[in-house]
Scaffold this active site. Structure first.
Site, short mmCIF file in Angstrom:
data_model
loop_
_atom_site.label_atom_id
_atom_site.label_comp_id
_atom_site.label_asym_id
_atom_site.label_seq_id
_atom_site.Cartn_x
_atom_site.Cartn_y
_atom_site.Cartn_z
N ARG A 105 0.84 -1.19 0.00
CA ARG A 105 0.00 0.00 0.00
C ARG A 105 0.88 1.25 0.00
NH1 ARG A 105 -4.84 2.36 -1.20
NH2 ARG A 105 -5.94 3.27 0.57
N THR A 378 -9.97 0.81 -9.26
CA THR A 378 -9.08 -0.21 -8.73
C THR A 378 -9.19 -1.41 -9.65
OG1 THR A 378 -9.37 0.64 -6.50
CG2 THR A 378 -8.75 -1.65 -6.63
N THR A 396 -4.38 -0.65 -7.06
CA THR A 396 -5.14 0.59 -7.25
C THR A 396 -4.25 1.80 -7.44
OG1 THR A 396 -6.94 1.92 -6.31
CG2 THR A 396 -5.25 1.13 -4.77
N VAL A 397 -4.84 2.81 -8.09
CA VAL A 397 -4.31 4.18 -8.08
C VAL A 397 -5.37 5.13 -7.53
CG1 VAL A 397 -2.56 3.97 -9.89
CG2 VAL A 397 -4.94 4.44 -10.52
N ASP A 420 -7.57 8.86 0.49
CA ASP A 420 -8.10 7.77 1.32
C ASP A 420 -7.84 7.99 2.80
OD1 ASP A 420 -9.36 6.33 -0.60
OD2 ASP A 420 -7.91 4.71 -0.70
N GLY A 469 -13.95 -1.15 -6.90
CA GLY A 469 -15.25 -0.54 -6.66
C GLY A 469 -15.28 0.45 -5.52
#
Length: 567
Positions: A105, A378, A396-397, A420, A469
């Site tokens: 991450r 994602t 993901t970006v 996020d 999602g």
């Protein structure tokens, strides 16, 4: 009840999981491996699925194939992932039953701070949080790929990267989703010339079928193939990255890149019926939320109930898990996450007792609520090889095309994962998710994620699933798990109509085909606000039937280029 009172129950459940794991291992040895030479891969792009099989045919294992699929997706699906972003790889090694989540991450740079996106009046500057280099956290995907190769793979990293390098040099035709997402992000992307030159040739949105070539990205991948992760986090590539980011107003430094480290984390494990679920731990919120929801639902024959009752109870479980997500969850290296409590059956019993079968609970009535105002990208792939090794990977970006910013000469888009974090307590991010102090911005901290790569392990069947999602990832995986429990195969899990509740906004979102008009009225009569929306998600799953050794795979029909191949 305080957290320590849950620990005896937690210890007992761990022994149950250990025994379940031993039974699964015995079943694996008894029933052997998947059919000779057989492997299953399901991903969001046919070129990535083919890249994984190419590496398996060269003698690689599931973990080598996962590198190939991840890197290929970074090339052909920059809407959803890329080497400027991060990933979770959930791994199962068949030889000894070892299971782990590789956490690559993104993490906040050293100069990041809690109020970095607040304007003078105290409001969140959403443009800074989602667009351009200041929105980017330090990417972890390349470090993760090297970690997979060195610790779990059979082939050198350079070999597994070759399909992606070839795709970047030779190009690929864009699909309908790529075109649609580019239309949405083109105006923002035009603010940074390097990205525009790659994805908006001549300053225009290219048509479906146009071939995108990325020589700068190919060069960066070649540097990694030759030098490993050092070829990305230091040297000429790193210098280009940092200069481009800082020239455009970002705060990254060479020290930030060199300080990045992959972390291995113990998965969240929970039991549901005769199956053990192995899923993502913090800094993902997915595993804890899924365990909490399943613990609530386990007391009811949820798949045998009338559709309206079933939906009502599932939505109430979703509501409570997302409420806890907002309050308790964050990077476990910075925040004490009460995992034992949140995944305890006793805690779920208390939550279940607050659910009325005849009435929805307004989110405003749940303890810890604050009044809020309401503010998708994602990728995922699932993989089982011929030896029984398994990978569930979500990459993901964040938003489509990440921050839309590209440092000149690098060929990849920077993520916007800083969104996020909780930029301000109680203020929703781009996906409408809220957070508090547990997920506030701090240097080197990793933002909370909804990514939920998951294994389902039983004596008769094993499954690998996950999906993109945004905030809906967790509930999509939950619905897929419940469909698996009905005895259905991957094509069913990935195709079924979806619904979602995330605590705030206080509503059930549903795809158009999910409920009839009569069912919607019945849910409204229970007190639910039901909003019908466009389709979402792009789930990919694979399954191994231990009774006959057969593999099956499913790729979400909502994704125009997805492909599930067993061969």
């Amino acid at each position: 009840m305080s957290e320590p009172e849950y620990r005896p129950v937690a210890r007992a459940r761990k022994w149950v999981r250990l025994l379940t794991g031993l039974l699964v291992l015995v079943a694996t040895l008894a029933h052997g491996q998947p059919g000779p030479g057989k492997a299953a891969i399901a991903s969001a792009h046919y070129l990535a699925t083919e890249a994984g099989h190419e590496i398996l045919e060269q003698g690689g294992n599931a973990f080598d194939a996962a590198i190939a699929v991840s890197a290929a997706l970074a090339v052909v699906e920059p809407t959803s992932s890329g080497i400027g972003g991060g990933a979770f790889w959930l791994l199962h090694r068949a030889s000894d039953g070892h299971q782990v989540m590789v956490d690559a991450r993104e993490q906040a740079p050293a100069a990041a701070h809690r109020d970095m996106y607040l304007a003078e009046e105290g409001n969140v500057n959403r443009d800074l949080a989602v667009n351009g280099p200041l929105a980017g956290a330090i990417p972890g995907e390349i470090a993760g790929l090297e970690h997979l190769a060195e610790n779990y793979g059979r082939l050198p990293l350079s070999a597994s990267l070759q399909p992606a390098i070839r795709l970047a040099r030779e190009g690929f035709p864009i699909d309908e989703k790529f075109h649609r997402m580019l239309m949405w992000r083109a105006v923002t992307m035009k603010r940074w010339p390097a990205a525009s030159e790659v994805f908006l040739p001549g300053g225009s949105i290219p048509p479906v079928g146009h071939v995108i070539r990325q020589p700068d990205l190919a060069w960066v991948l070649e540097q990694v193939a030759e030098k490993g992760a050092e070829g990305f986090y230091s040297g000429e590539v790193a210098e280009r990255i940092v200069k481009g980011v800082r020239d455009a107003g970002g705060i990254w430094t060479l020290e930030d890149l060199q300080a990045y480290r992959v972390k291995e984390r113990e998965p969240i494990r929970t039991d549901y019926g005769d199956y053990e679920l192995v899923t993502a731990p913090p800094p993902s919120s997915g595993g804890i939320a899924i365990a909490e929801m399943l613990n609530i639902l386990e007391a009811w024959p949820i798949n045998d109930l009338p559709r309206v009752t079933r939906t009502h109870l599932i939505a109430e479980a979703m509501r409570r898990a997302y409420r806890d997500r907002a309050i308790y969850l964050g990077d476990p290296d910075f925040t004490e996450v009460p995992v034992d409590m949140l995944t305890s059956q006793h805690y779920a019993d208390g939550l279940r007792a607050s659910i009325r079968p005849d009435r929805a609970t307004p989110s405003s009535m749940l303890p810890g609520n604050v009044q809020l105002t309401e503010g998708t990208d994602t990728t995922h792939f699932s993989l089982i090889d011929s030896e029984g090794n398994m990978v569930a990977a979500t990459l993901t970006v964040n938003l489509p095309f990440g921050s839309a910013f590209m440092a000149p000469g690098t060929g990849f888009l920077v993520n916007n994962e800083m969104d996020d974090f909780s930029a301000k307590p109680g203020v929703p991010n781009a996906f409408g998710l809220i957070g508090f102090a547990a997920n506030e911005i701090q240097p080197y901290k990793r933002p909370l994620s909804s990514m939920s790569p998951t294994f389902i392990l039983g004596e008769d069947r094993r499954a690998v699933l996950g999906t993109p999602g945004g905030s809906r990832i967790i509930t999509m995986v939950l619905l897929g798990i419940l469909d698996f429990m009905r005895g259905n195969e991957p094509e069913s899990w990935v195709s079924l109509p979806r619904f979602h509740h995330q605590y705030e906004p206080d509503q059930i979102s549903a795809e158009e085909a999910t409920f009839t008009a009569e069912e919607i009225e019945a849910l409204k009569a229970l007190g639910h606000d039901v909003q019908v929306r466009d389709t979402w998600g792009n789930m990919h799953g694979v399954m191994w039937d231990l009774q006959n050794g057969e593999l099956s795979a499913g790729s979400d029909p909502r994704g125009p280029s997805g492909r599930a191949i067993v061969k």
